[in-house]
Design an enzyme around this catalytic site. Sequence first.
Site, PDB file in Angstrom:
ATOM      1  N   ASP A 133       0.845  -1.193   0.000  1.00  0.00           N
ATOM      2  CA  ASP A 133       0.000   0.000   0.000  1.00  0.00           C
ATOM      3  C   ASP A 133       0.881   1.244   0.000  1.00  0.00           C
ATOM      4  OD1 ASP A 133      -2.348   1.467   0.133  1.00  0.00           O
ATOM      5  OD2 ASP A 133      -2.444   1.417   2.321  1.00  0.00           O
TER       6      ASP A 133
ATOM      7  N   GLU B 277      -1.839   5.588  -9.233  1.00  0.00           N
ATOM      8  CA  GLU B 277      -2.778   6.550  -8.660  1.00  0.00           C
ATOM      9  C   GLU B 277      -2.741   7.864  -9.415  1.00  0.00           C
ATOM     10  OE1 GLU B 277      -4.403   8.405  -4.456  1.00  0.00           O
ATOM     11  OE2 GLU B 277      -2.567   7.220  -4.427  1.00  0.00           O
TER      12      GLU B 277
ATOM     13  N   GLY C 153      -7.577   8.278   6.918  1.00  0.00           N
ATOM     14  CA  GLY C 153      -7.675   8.521   8.357  1.00  0.00           C
ATOM     15  C   GLY C 153      -9.096   8.716   8.836  1.00  0.00           C
TER      16      GLY C 153
ATOM     17  N   ASN D 289     -10.196   0.030  -0.021  1.00  0.00           N
ATOM     18  CA  ASN D 289      -9.205  -0.047   1.057  1.00  0.00           C
ATOM     19  C   ASN D 289      -9.831   0.303   2.398  1.00  0.00           C
ATOM     20  OD1 ASN D 289      -7.512  -0.405  -1.127  1.00  0.00           O
ATOM     21  ND2 ASN D 289      -6.008   1.098  -0.462  1.00  0.00           N
TER      22      ASN D 289
END
Length: 309
Positions: free
Chosen positions: A82, A134, A181, A254
Amino acid sequence: MPIVTTKEMFKKAYEGGYAIGAFNVNNMEIIQGITEAAKEVNAPLILQVSAGARKYANHTYLMKLIEAAEIETGLPIAVHLDHGDSFELCKSCIDGGFTSVMIDGSHLPFEENIKLTKQVVDYAHEKGVVVEGELGRLAGIEDAVNVSEKDAAFTDPDQVEEFVAKTGVDSLAIAIGTSHGAYKFKGEAKLRFDILEEVQKRLPGFPIVLHGASSVIPEFVEMINKYGGDMPGAKGVPEDMLRKAASMAVCKINIDSDLRLAMTGTIRKYFAENPSHFDPRQYLGPARLAIKELVKKKIVNVLGCDGKA
């Protein structure tokens, strides 16, 4: 069943209108909780490791724990890096047995992102390993990833075809409004499904990835706050939005913060109720169970990949 790549997983997920859970792992109890849950509902899995987790737990220990989980469950399990931030890190993971890596060049100018991503793809594909790239930048903090709101950027659909064609990546993480987060939204979370629809139109059949997709389960936030935490207003992505994304082009979702919250909240509660206990098995056992129950709910209610192993 040996540890696998995500290629076949994603093909089935795209055609079936569901997503595979990519759960971050750091230690034995987290791996056990995730894989025991998946076994009970017969779901394929991606166990992903950040650079920070790899440094904390040691590459060899993590790989052996994952191999043990594969033996115990018999499930198709992919091992994924990751947010790899360099060719060297990706190479080390590929050489060390990972079946999938992410190279995150999203902080770089477009052409430099292409160059770095292609370098990783060329090496990975020679070894039979798949690569996630990404485009766009998610706000938030998670391990070494720290992006302020002002530096965050939605994915530009006009760039996706060129990026995929020039890099040869196997999947693409995009930014449509999720965030890393346990973060605070100004009002309710809103995902840019118009961007996802446009990306899907430009890349038909191509697997898309959502990072920062924890829902920040209120019961665990409340548990943490009750026993000494300070997370007022913490929110995540509503699960109905994630279900919709999974029914479209998103094949990998994720989940990390929800696991951390479940484990930490359960352990804090245990110590508040049993302040004199000091046996790690007494507080890590309930934490492992909390992760297991959380992952089962995610697989069945959000991802839709139960029974797909």
